[in-house]
Design an enzyme around this catalytic site. Structure first.
Site, short mmCIF file in Angstrom:
data_model
loop_
_atom_site.label_atom_id
_atom_site.label_comp_id
_atom_site.label_asym_id
_atom_site.label_seq_id
_atom_site.Cartn_x
_atom_site.Cartn_y
_atom_site.Cartn_z
CB CYS A 239 1.21 -7.33 -4.29
SG CYS A 239 -0.03 -7.74 -5.43
CB ALA A 240 3.77 -9.19 1.03
N GLY A 243 8.64 -7.25 1.80
CA GLY A 243 8.12 -7.12 3.40
C GLY A 243 8.00 -5.91 3.94
N GLY A 244 8.41 -4.53 3.12
CA GLY A 244 8.31 -3.28 3.91
C GLY A 244 7.19 -2.93 4.56
CE LYS A 245 3.40 0.14 0.53
NZ LYS A 245 4.68 -0.35 -0.58
CG ASP A 263 4.83 -10.77 -4.23
OD1 ASP A 263 4.87 -9.58 -3.88
OD2 ASP A 263 5.07 -11.54 -5.14
CG ASP A 306 2.99 -1.95 -2.85
OD1 ASP A 306 2.73 -1.34 -3.96
OD2 ASP A 306 3.84 -1.90 -2.19
CB CYS A 359 5.55 3.05 -6.37
SG CYS A 359 6.16 1.73 -6.99
#
Length: 431
Positions: A239-240, A243-245, A263, A306, A359
């Site tokens: 679940c990228a 791509g922040g993580k 993703d 995520d 989140c």
């Protein structure tokens, strides 16, 4: 534009958001297109009124005894911007672009009502059906946690250690008021400001174009750090999204080892290619189908999930979603999360870690979800790792601590850690 025109613009946008149930960003963009005479400072001030109004929508309406867009926008100036009703009336007098004056009844209600007398959901500016979940999650601190979610968020950046140091980026952004973030070692923070203040457009900076930093909430940086990936490891960002993580993991691994970013939503995944190029990463493979990961079952040291969620931890930045959220949405998200956990778990090797992140601040999506997974056939080979055993090594010398459940799961919040709301559970595969 004078304050009257800005106030009228905010009222129009609030009405559009309410009537068409659309995101704030879309309504702001359309209003700006239709009112090209409004400068960037005007648009920023109008946007601030709209966002401030929706963060405190319930309490504004209760204090004004009026939930109309006009009442909400006026309440922002009274309560959050520190402009007394009498002073505002003087500033609006004679302004042909100003909205109609508020009714005497609304002004009298504002002058006489005390928020301490309001129902709990109003005091916390929470949808009534979510209130029990907040009380379950935070106990006697529920109100402080809810209130912190109603404040303006700062602008957080993550230094890309593949190309720069924090000192180098701070120097490049000196005119932006940037300072150290406080918890994550690569974090930089720009305060949110108040009233009509606008945040700087850091993506226009040459240092951003060079790939020295990324825009990323510090909470997201913290959970990526808790993954514990190091040079030479094999990691999967399930679940990228954008791509922040993935970028944070690649930098933590010093471009050594391998990060796979997956993703199923190609639209969300699309920005990752340009971001990877700008960041100078060389150890990332991108996948938009599960078939692309075939043959990699039980091969990864770290699998980061995520998971799709209600986004309750992001209400500071997206207050409009708070009022559109429903119990049906929650049910849909928890079902998706259960499926994602099962899909992702099979890629963790024995002794490897499955890191589940949302989140969200709702137990149904977080600790309850993990409890169900550990009791399932897919999760029976996993055990929880107490985050308190990991935190000191990940963030040495940091006094701030997340909320930690009896099972050792971490919850980051604006009140506790000064971040967006995040949940993080670390599981180890025993067999």
């Amino acid at each position: 534009m004078r304050i009257g025109g800005r106030l009228q613009g905010a009222i129009e946008i609030l009405a559009d958001v309410e009537e068409r149930r659309r995101p704030i960003a879309n309504a702001l963009k359309d209003w700006g297109t239709a009112h090209r005479f409004a400068g960037s400072g005007d648009r920023a001030a109008i946007g601030n009124i709209v966002y401030d109004a929706l963060r405190l929508k319930l309490s504004h309406a209760w204090l004004m005894d009026d939930d109309s867009p006009a009442a909400l926008a006026h309440a922002v100036l009274f309560r959050q911007w520190g402009i007394a009703p009498e002073a505002l009336a003087e500033r609006l007098d004679g302004d042909k672009f100003a909205p109609e004056p508020l009714s005497d009844a609304a002004l009298q209600a504002f002058a006489s009502r005390n928020l301490a007398d309001a129902p709990d959901d109003v005091r916390g500016d929470l949808p009534e059906w979510i209130l029990p979940a907040f009380k379950q999650n935070f106990g006697e601190n529920w109100l402080a946690e809810a209130e912190a979610l109603n404040l303006r968020p700062p602008l957080d950046l993550r230094v890309n250690t593949l190309k720069a140091t924090r000192e180098k980026v701070l120097k490049a952004l000196a005119r932006s008021g940037a300072g150290e973030g406080g918890i994550a070692p690569e974090a930089i923070r720009i305060p949110p400001g108040s009233g009509p203040d606008r945040l700087p457009n850091v993506t226009a900076e040459l240092s951003f174009q060079k790939g020295w930093f990324e825009v990323q909430d510090q909470g997201s940086q913290i959970v990526a750090k808790l993954v514990g990936a190091k040079a030479g490891d094999q990691a999967l960002d399930f679940c990228a999204g954008g791509g922040g993580k993935t970028l944070a993991l690649a930098a933590a691994m010093e471009n050594a080892g391998q990060v796979h970013a997956y993703d199923a939503d190609r639209t969300r995944l699309a920005p990752i290619i340009e971001r990877l190029k700008r960041a100078g990463t060389r150890n990332v493979q991108v996948h938009d189908t599960l078939e692309g990961l075939s043959g990699l079952e039980a091969r990864f040291d770290h699998v980061l999930v995520d998971a799709p969620c209600t986004g309750t931890g992001t209400w500071r930045r997206r207050p409009d979603i708070k009022w559109r959220l429903s119990e049906k949405n929650l049910e849909e998200r928890t079902a998706q999360q259960a499926e994602v956990l099962v899909d992702a778990a099979r890629f963790v090797k024995p002794g490897g870690h499955l890191v589940y992140v949302t989140c969200s601040l709702l137990p149904a999506e977080n600790q309850d979800q993990i409890a169900r997974f550990l009791q399932s056939e897919s999760g029976s080979g996993f055990a929880a790792v107490d985050v308190e055993t990991v935190w000191p090594a990940a963030f040495p010398g940091v006094e701030a601590r997340p909320h930690v459940s009896c099972a050792g799961f971490a919850t980051l919040t604006p009140a506790a850690t000064g971040t967006d709301g995040f949940f993080c559970a670390i599981l180890v595969r025993k067999s």
